[in-house]
Design a protein around this motif. Sequence first.
Motif, PDB file in Angstrom:
ATOM      1  N   CYS A 152      17.865 -33.775  46.831  1.00  0.00           N
ATOM      2  CA  CYS A 152      18.232 -33.308  48.159  1.00  0.00           C
ATOM      3  C   CYS A 152      19.009 -34.426  48.835  1.00  0.00           C
ATOM      4  O   CYS A 152      18.448 -35.462  49.187  1.00  0.00           O
ATOM      5  N   ALA A 153      20.298 -34.206  49.015  1.00  0.00           N
ATOM      6  CA  ALA A 153      21.182 -35.279  49.464  1.00  0.00           C
ATOM      7  C   ALA A 153      21.505 -35.215  50.946  1.00  0.00           C
ATOM      8  O   ALA A 153      22.246 -36.055  51.434  1.00  0.00           O
ATOM      9  N   ASP A 181      14.310 -26.876  52.072  1.00  0.00           N
ATOM     10  CA  ASP A 181      15.714 -27.024  52.436  1.00  0.00           C
ATOM     11  C   ASP A 181      16.556 -27.351  51.204  1.00  0.00           C
ATOM     12  O   ASP A 181      17.643 -26.790  51.006  1.00  0.00           O
ATOM     13  N   TRP A 182      16.069 -28.257  50.371  1.00  0.00           N
ATOM     14  CA  TRP A 182      16.736 -28.604  49.125  1.00  0.00           C
ATOM     15  C   TRP A 182      16.978 -27.340  48.285  1.00  0.00           C
ATOM     16  O   TRP A 182      18.075 -27.116  47.778  1.00  0.00           O
ATOM     17  N   ASP A 183      15.963 -26.527  48.153  1.00  0.00           N
ATOM     18  CA  ASP A 183      16.069 -25.300  47.367  1.00  0.00           C
ATOM     19  C   ASP A 183      17.164 -24.383  47.912  1.00  0.00           C
ATOM     20  O   ASP A 183      17.950 -23.807  47.151  1.00  0.00           O
ATOM     21  N   LYS A 470      27.434 -45.332  51.727  1.00  0.00           N
ATOM     22  CA  LYS A 470      27.479 -44.320  50.689  1.00  0.00           C
ATOM     23  C   LYS A 470      26.310 -44.513  49.734  1.00  0.00           C
ATOM     24  O   LYS A 470      26.462 -44.764  48.536  1.00  0.00           O
ATOM     25  N   SER A 471      25.098 -44.431  50.259  1.00  0.00           N
ATOM     26  CA  SER A 471      23.903 -44.667  49.453  1.00  0.00           C
ATOM     27  C   SER A 471      23.331 -43.358  48.940  1.00  0.00           C
ATOM     28  O   SER A 471      23.436 -42.322  49.573  1.00  0.00           O
ATOM     29  N   ASN A 472      22.689 -43.444  47.792  1.00  0.00           N
ATOM     30  CA  ASN A 472      21.988 -42.270  47.280  1.00  0.00           C
ATOM     31  C   ASN A 472      20.687 -42.068  48.020  1.00  0.00           C
ATOM     32  O   ASN A 472      20.017 -43.012  48.403  1.00  0.00           O
ATOM     33  N   MET A 473      20.327 -40.815  48.206  1.00  0.00           N
ATOM     34  CA  MET A 473      19.009 -40.468  48.734  1.00  0.00           C
ATOM     35  C   MET A 473      18.343 -39.572  47.711  1.00  0.00           C
ATOM     36  O   MET A 473      18.891 -38.562  47.308  1.00  0.00           O
ATOM     37  N   PHE A 474      17.145 -39.936  47.271  1.00  0.00           N
ATOM     38  CA  PHE A 474      16.497 -39.162  46.242  1.00  0.00           C
ATOM     39  C   PHE A 474      15.340 -38.348  46.792  1.00  0.00           C
ATOM     40  O   PHE A 474      14.605 -37.727  46.049  1.00  0.00           O
ATOM     41  N   ALA A 475      15.160 -38.351  48.105  1.00  0.00           N
ATOM     42  CA  ALA A 475      14.012 -37.668  48.666  1.00  0.00           C
ATOM     43  C   ALA A 475      14.408 -36.446  49.459  1.00  0.00           C
ATOM     44  O   ALA A 475      15.336 -36.479  50.238  1.00  0.00           O
ATOM     45  N   ALA A 476      13.664 -35.374  49.249  1.00  0.00           N
ATOM     46  CA  ALA A 476      13.787 -34.216  50.130  1.00  0.00           C
ATOM     47  C   ALA A 476      12.790 -34.408  51.245  1.00  0.00           C
ATOM     48  O   ALA A 476      11.592 -34.378  51.020  1.00  0.00           O
ATOM     49  N   GLU A 477      13.264 -34.678  52.436  1.00  0.00           N
ATOM     50  CA  GLU A 477      12.359 -34.967  53.528  1.00  0.00           C
ATOM     51  C   GLU A 477      12.325 -33.762  54.450  1.00  0.00           C
ATOM     52  O   GLU A 477      13.270 -33.470  55.158  1.00  0.00           O
ATOM     53  N   ALA A 478      11.228 -33.051  54.390  1.00  0.00           N
ATOM     54  CA  ALA A 478      11.141 -31.789  55.118  1.00  0.00           C
ATOM     55  C   ALA A 478      10.015 -31.808  56.114  1.00  0.00           C
ATOM     56  O   ALA A 478       9.017 -32.449  55.908  1.00  0.00           O
TER      57      ALA A 478
END
Length: 478
Positions: A152-153, A181-183, A470-478
């Motif tokens: 989830c970016a 949200d990611w889904d 421009k960093s990666n985010m690996f977490a879906a924060e809901a």
Amino acid sequence: MADDPFVSIVVPARNAEATLAQALDCLLGQDFANWEAIVVDDGSTDGTPAVIASYVEQDARFRTVSSCANSAAGARNKGISEARGRWLMFLDADDWVDASFLAKMLAVLGASPDSVAAYCGSRRVMPDGALTPPSIAPEVAIQPFETFARRCAIRTHALLIDRATITELGGFDVSLRTCEDWDLWQRVARLGKRWVMVDEPLAFYRNSPGSLTRNSTQMLADAEIVIARGFSADPRVKHPASAHANGAISAHGGTASEALAWFVLWNAASDCGSGGGSIEPQTLRALPARFEWAREIAKVVFDGLVVGSRSVPEQLAARWDRIGGPVTELVVELGKVWGDPVAGRRVQYHLEQMLLDFDDLAAPRRLARTLAIRVDVRNPRSTELPKGIDQIYAYLVKDGQIEALVQFGVLGNVTRRHWIDLILNFVPTQEFIRGLSGHERMVFRFWRCFARLARRSPVHAPQKGAGADKSNMFAAEA
């Protein structure tokens, strides 16, 4: 209808009396005025209904509906069913956006009429009000589906998305407690339509202790479902782009097991930051152990620590006594899983460097493998290394000003002569050289053959006016 709002903003609220007003105030301050806000009271038992009523009374653009879904996904779906706007925004009751958010997002959508969504950068807000550096995922604009298949970016409220598309896809999946949200973004992206980016941090996300984000067990269970969907056909999407009909392609960014391993790593690091939690180390086996990936792995651990400890990066090194043990154990376990302890140490070195890049070293820092200090270039002294330390990170300081940053591996104590050699190479001043003895003026080239030196910007900080990192985010924060 001609008088319909152009944007519908859905705000789910459950027992949110402490933060809801700030969220709704950010809408009143928007530069673009043709919007409606549907505030969904999801069974609140505190003063939330009264807060909602006060806004409905003062501005006709606010409407309210009730829900008994007891979930963000269900409450948002209720709001979607009431929405009339061309574009949808989902704003949680404890978050907010910049006053220019709607105007800037609509501007890029207007310039790209075939786009299904626009997104922007974001910043986390810690309980003490401190802000993390901005972050954004430019790869979403390049290959949206391949990105969302793996992670989830984008923050939930950092985008405007086409309402007709969301309605066609059935809205949020209420079976997911997190990652919903990611889904949904993944389903939208499977259609193959364009996403456009506003390279500014216009969305603010509150890192609150009670968030479902912190429920690692639930997040991992839900993330595994979403990733599995991303790597297979999804019957919920009736008309996918042909390239995405059967799911993500491993050649475009790794396998499903690797994507899940990255997510597990982030959650494990977040748990280290909060002082609890544990994982099954074997779930990390799919992470790449190659040299060039050590820094990327350290970046994910770093981001997890920020969220779990509820600290901005500048605070992490000072909190090493609390977070250092668990995170070092995590990295050691990673090396064991790989069967390569050296690869684990590479990750540790990168992680410690990242922590120290944000620290002002007002006090010396001893991490797991690194000693970080300030060295007075006018009077350098020998440095004795504590047991287990094999790396030095030092600011060379003159008259209170940082002249250079040096970083190198060490196998013994650092003598005054070694420091003089570094100072002569990095802070050459005639005044300093004249103050040395004849022997000390010698430049110890032998030392340079065995030391790995790095001169970098002393303090990592985003420049004023710069776009999001421009960093990666690996977490879906809901």
